[in-house]
Write an enzyme that holds these catalytic residues in place. Sequence first.
Site, PDB file in Angstrom:
ATOM      1  N   ASP A 134      15.147  10.464   2.331  1.00  0.00           N
ATOM      2  CA  ASP A 134      14.446   9.408   3.087  1.00  0.00           C
ATOM      3  C   ASP A 134      15.116   8.061   2.820  1.00  0.00           C
ATOM      4  O   ASP A 134      14.450   7.060   2.588  1.00  0.00           O
ATOM      5  CB  ASP A 134      12.965   9.375   2.698  1.00  0.00           C
ATOM      6  CG  ASP A 134      12.136   8.583   3.704  1.00  0.00           C
ATOM      7  OD1 ASP A 134      12.668   8.223   4.771  1.00  0.00           O
ATOM      8  OD2 ASP A 134      10.951   8.312   3.416  1.00  0.00           O
ATOM      9  N   ALA A 156       0.850  -1.169   0.000  1.00  0.00           N
ATOM     10  CA  ALA A 156       0.000   0.000   0.000  1.00  0.00           C
ATOM     11  C   ALA A 156       0.890   1.223   0.000  1.00  0.00           C
ATOM     12  O   ALA A 156       1.722   1.403   0.875  1.00  0.00           O
ATOM     13  CB  ALA A 156      -0.893  -0.009   1.226  1.00  0.00           C
ATOM     14  N   GLY A 157       0.736   2.040  -1.014  1.00  0.00           N
ATOM     15  CA  GLY A 157       1.478   3.298  -1.062  1.00  0.00           C
ATOM     16  C   GLY A 157       0.587   4.399  -0.516  1.00  0.00           C
ATOM     17  O   GLY A 157      -0.575   4.158  -0.175  1.00  0.00           O
ATOM     18  N   GLU A 158       1.126   5.583  -0.471  1.00  0.00           N
ATOM     19  CA  GLU A 158       0.389   6.714   0.057  1.00  0.00           C
ATOM     20  C   GLU A 158      -0.827   7.010  -0.793  1.00  0.00           C
ATOM     21  O   GLU A 158      -1.894   7.364  -0.307  1.00  0.00           O
ATOM     22  CB  GLU A 158       1.313   7.928   0.046  1.00  0.00           C
ATOM     23  CG  GLU A 158       0.945   8.956   1.045  1.00  0.00           C
ATOM     24  CD  GLU A 158       0.878  10.362   0.507  1.00  0.00           C
ATOM     25  OE1 GLU A 158       1.719  10.716  -0.340  1.00  0.00           O
ATOM     26  OE2 GLU A 158      -0.016  11.084   0.957  1.00  0.00           O
ATOM     27  N   LYS A 192       1.997   1.079  -9.403  1.00  0.00           N
ATOM     28  CA  LYS A 192       1.464   1.928  -8.337  1.00  0.00           C
ATOM     29  C   LYS A 192       0.240   2.626  -8.877  1.00  0.00           C
ATOM     30  O   LYS A 192       0.275   3.174  -9.984  1.00  0.00           O
ATOM     31  CB  LYS A 192       2.497   2.970  -7.918  1.00  0.00           C
ATOM     32  CG  LYS A 192       3.637   2.373  -7.153  1.00  0.00           C
ATOM     33  CD  LYS A 192       4.444   3.451  -6.498  1.00  0.00           C
ATOM     34  CE  LYS A 192       5.597   2.813  -5.756  1.00  0.00           C
ATOM     35  NZ  LYS A 192       6.353   3.788  -5.004  1.00  0.00           N
TER      36      LYS A 192
HETATM   37  P1  AMP Z   1       5.921   2.583  -1.788  1.00  0.00           P
HETATM   38  O1  AMP Z   1       4.678   3.358  -1.938  1.00  0.00           O
HETATM   39  O2  AMP Z   1       6.904   2.835  -2.882  1.00  0.00           O
HETATM   40  O3  AMP Z   1       6.536   2.700  -0.427  1.00  0.00           O
HETATM   41  O4  AMP Z   1       5.501   1.031  -1.944  1.00  0.00           O
HETATM   42  C1  AMP Z   1       4.759   0.358  -0.984  1.00  0.00           C
HETATM   43  C2  AMP Z   1       5.192  -1.104  -0.922  1.00  0.00           C
HETATM   44  O5  AMP Z   1       4.932  -1.740  -2.152  1.00  0.00           O
HETATM   45  C3  AMP Z   1       6.680  -1.294  -0.677  1.00  0.00           C
HETATM   46  O6  AMP Z   1       7.026  -1.306   0.663  1.00  0.00           O
HETATM   47  C4  AMP Z   1       6.928  -2.659  -1.321  1.00  0.00           C
HETATM   48  O7  AMP Z   1       6.581  -3.683  -0.412  1.00  0.00           O
HETATM   49  C5  AMP Z   1       5.963  -2.666  -2.460  1.00  0.00           C
HETATM   50  N1  AMP Z   1       6.652  -2.234  -3.690  1.00  0.00           N
HETATM   51  C6  AMP Z   1       6.768  -0.994  -4.181  1.00  0.00           C
HETATM   52  N2  AMP Z   1       7.467  -0.999  -5.312  1.00  0.00           N
HETATM   53  C7  AMP Z   1       7.804  -2.267  -5.573  1.00  0.00           C
HETATM   54  C8  AMP Z   1       8.547  -2.911  -6.610  1.00  0.00           C
HETATM   55  N3  AMP Z   1       9.083  -2.228  -7.615  1.00  0.00           N
HETATM   56  N4  AMP Z   1       8.702  -4.249  -6.549  1.00  0.00           N
HETATM   57  C9  AMP Z   1       8.169  -4.938  -5.516  1.00  0.00           C
HETATM   58  N5  AMP Z   1       7.484  -4.387  -4.512  1.00  0.00           N
HETATM   59  C10 AMP Z   1       7.294  -3.064  -4.531  1.00  0.00           C
END
Ligand code: AMP
Length: 896
Positions: free
Chosen positions: A658, A541-543, A565
């Site tokens: 960060d 889950a992203g922001e 995303k």
């Molecule tokens: P973020 O919003 O970029 O922090 O992404 C949230 C979570 O999604 C991360 O902590 C990962 O577990 C997963 N994630 C994001 N990007 C990737 C990627 N390129 N490959 C695999 N998992 C990802």
Amino acid sequence: HGSLFVPLTLLLCVVLFQWEVIQRTLNGSQFYTFSVCNVGEREQDNWLRTTFIQRRPSASRVFVELQFIVRDCNSFDGASLTCKETFNLFTSESDADVGTTFRKGQFKKVATIAPDEITSKNELRINTETKVVENLSRKGFYLAFQDIGACIALLSVRVYYKTCPATVKSLASFPETVAGGENQALREVSGVCVENAISEELPRIYCTVDGEWVVPVGQCQCKPGYEEVEDECQECKAGSFKAEASGDKCTPCPANTQELDSGAVVCPCMDGFYRAPNDPPTGPCSGLPSAPRDLVATTSAGKLLLTWSPPEDTGGRTDITYSIECQRCEGMVCQSCGEKIRYEPAGVGLTDTKVSVSELDAHLNYTFTVEAHSGVTVLTSQAVPPANRPPSTSDDNLDVTTYTVLILEKNSVQIKDLVPGTAYLFRVQALSSDGSPGGSSMEEQFETSGTEGNQHGQRSTCFFLKNETSLIHGFCIFLFRKRNSHTRQGPEDTYFSSSEQLKPLKTYVDPHTYEDPNTAVLKFATEIHPSHITKQKVIGAGEFGEVYRGILKVPGRKEVAVAIKTLKPGYTEKQRQDFLSEASIMGQFSHQNIIRLEGVVTKFKHAMIVTEYMENGALDRYLRDHDGEFASFQLVGMLRGIAAGMKYLSDMSYVHRDLAARNILVNNTLECKVSDFGLSRVLEDDPEGTYTTSGGKIPIRWTAPEAIAYRKFTSASDVWSFGIVMWEVMAFGERPYWDMSNHEVMKAINEAFRLPAPMDCPSAVYQLMLQCWLQDRSKRPRFGDIVSLLDKLLRSPDSLKTIADFDPRISIRLPSTSGSDGSPFRSVSEWLESIKMSQYSENFACAGVVTMDQVLQMKNEDIKNIGVRLPGHLKRIAYSILGLKDQTSTLSVFAV
Ligand code: AMP
């Protein structure tokens, strides 16, 4: 296996009625007999009783062997009516010796004893008869012999029971065991594995009535590092190893491994050799592949075709693949070709020794480097200068893998910045305006003069096109290749530029400088049609919305696994722009250790950012899940990758703000890539972010003091964060400063306290962390320095052997005597949970270690024996036990 129970001399019969002791000579030797011979008298009832015979508790069945003589009744004249030729054996059980008290009624008859051979007047015949007395249960017993009118002499009485002797069978030792009787014909006996052997099942065996062992159950096997030699487990000889508990013999160390002393469980790789993550730890180690050879570029159908030969030395591996690196230079400025050109079939993971390149721009100078990879370069591509690059010192005339292509519209060119003392090969090829190739010139070789001391590139060579007629139609391709000769070359040189040209490659452009952020996205990211994207599964889950794993299939390209995303519905325009700003930033980067942007979806309602897929997810989580499973050099290899990514970012003047292990992603080959870019991310997205008085959000424990104090975010503050990431990595994802509050952390840092070395952290690595945490930011190393130092450490594995001092009570935060609420641990599982070793609860329980008192008794060997194998885990548990014992010291501050 028969065991004598009572020697005959002890069987002195003490109660005699009519029996007498007579000395006789038999076959020349003299001995005593108990005799009776009242053959002429009626109603005889003459008793002879033994002393009290004590019984071994398990011997419920005893054998009585008698030697005796019976006289032939016919040899007594006129006594044949009353004369008998048999006598009776009786027994009586008792818990105590009753002395000479004798009560006939207490005796039970066992058997009538009859001779096989009768003794006549002139010839003595000795009979031997064995009778069994069963079901004995009291402390001892008496035997008695009743004569009813025979002429007999008792020569000997032997009383014994049978045992199965102590033995070792199938590497289990079984104690001497008394054979059972009628009621328990087979006695089940459990054994214990011999020293250095283990078994899953309790070894058992049966002892028969006859004192023989039968049917062993549950095999013991020599534990790792030991092999069976004549019922024993002996250490594997030097140069051999055994990885598992099994009946197998030790095997010689495989190719390219170090031969350890005796008792090896695994043969570690020799310096310069590695095992890929998927290689079995028992298999051979392999070297890095050498550089691909004979790189040649030709053109056809408007495309550039690069071909090469496989490396001379594949390092003994068959999984060789190739990747292409491309730099394009416009005047003095070089940058990675990034998404701008197309490789067919692909730019990475090539198994064929060719690739075709298209969409090259005219006027640009391209440099291609072909790298060879194998399963082992995964660890080392982050670890040592890629093997495929030309060796840094080389005295032989090796072809290097650099190929430069210039597309020109004129018939002459001046090539600048050549390396001194180097041979170059040139070829000119005509190209028509539609891109189709024409004739090509011969290859010509030129050599630059100069020596190593001449640091600057040469600008002297000038060429003219030979086939001028082709020019009429358009461009010409100018190919040139460098041949190494007596030149010292650093890896950077292979980019074929002088050092001024290398830096800065490119400067990061803040998407905010564009009035319309949408323009920025379009400039830096490729637009993808949503129909080319398949979402498969939510992975995070992203922001702004969910993150999916999925597939990107662009027509004409190989399909690739991607992370997608998404922007959740109901967003504002500002949120949409913030969301896409991450793509605008990421799209400007092209580096092995930076998450790669595949593209964006902006022209449809549901905006998406598509990046390469990283199978192992976030680094902090991944390390926590694999606590203790990596050797230092692997961890340092990961750090090297992160540092290389950060060097690239800092070279582009991008400040991350960060950097933390949670923002590093790991792929299935353990490559680490920096992720999480975006304008508002640090401020909004990170759960570690803490609001500061000025309203921003800062991840306190990762942030340099000057950035916290007055928002001075620079590459030097990123270096501080990198130091924290180093600590997180070496501590397998432990939380920096553990449960201290943000306030406590800031106070400690202000007072010059720093995090202590994690367990097993090489001293050189910890020293580097401390450098990253220097208060004066100008004194901190730069990312370039960090990459060089980590490379150096990785190249000489010995440099990682000195381990930094550490105090287990603070460095692994081992609770000294009690659980979280201050009371002593109530159970083994509560204790294990407190040191994050719950996975071993069952091992402790199975080994019968169920109380903390028992835990305190455990030695290192015991911990190993119950199945804790990983050295990191062994240490954590052992240190905790030490801490539990040492109740006096409670340290609350940590090292400066
Ligand atoms: P973020 O919003 O970029 O922090 O992404 C949230 C979570 O999604 C991360 O902590 C990962 O577990 C997963 N994630 C994001 N990007 C990737 C990627 N390129 N490959 C695999 N998992 C990802």
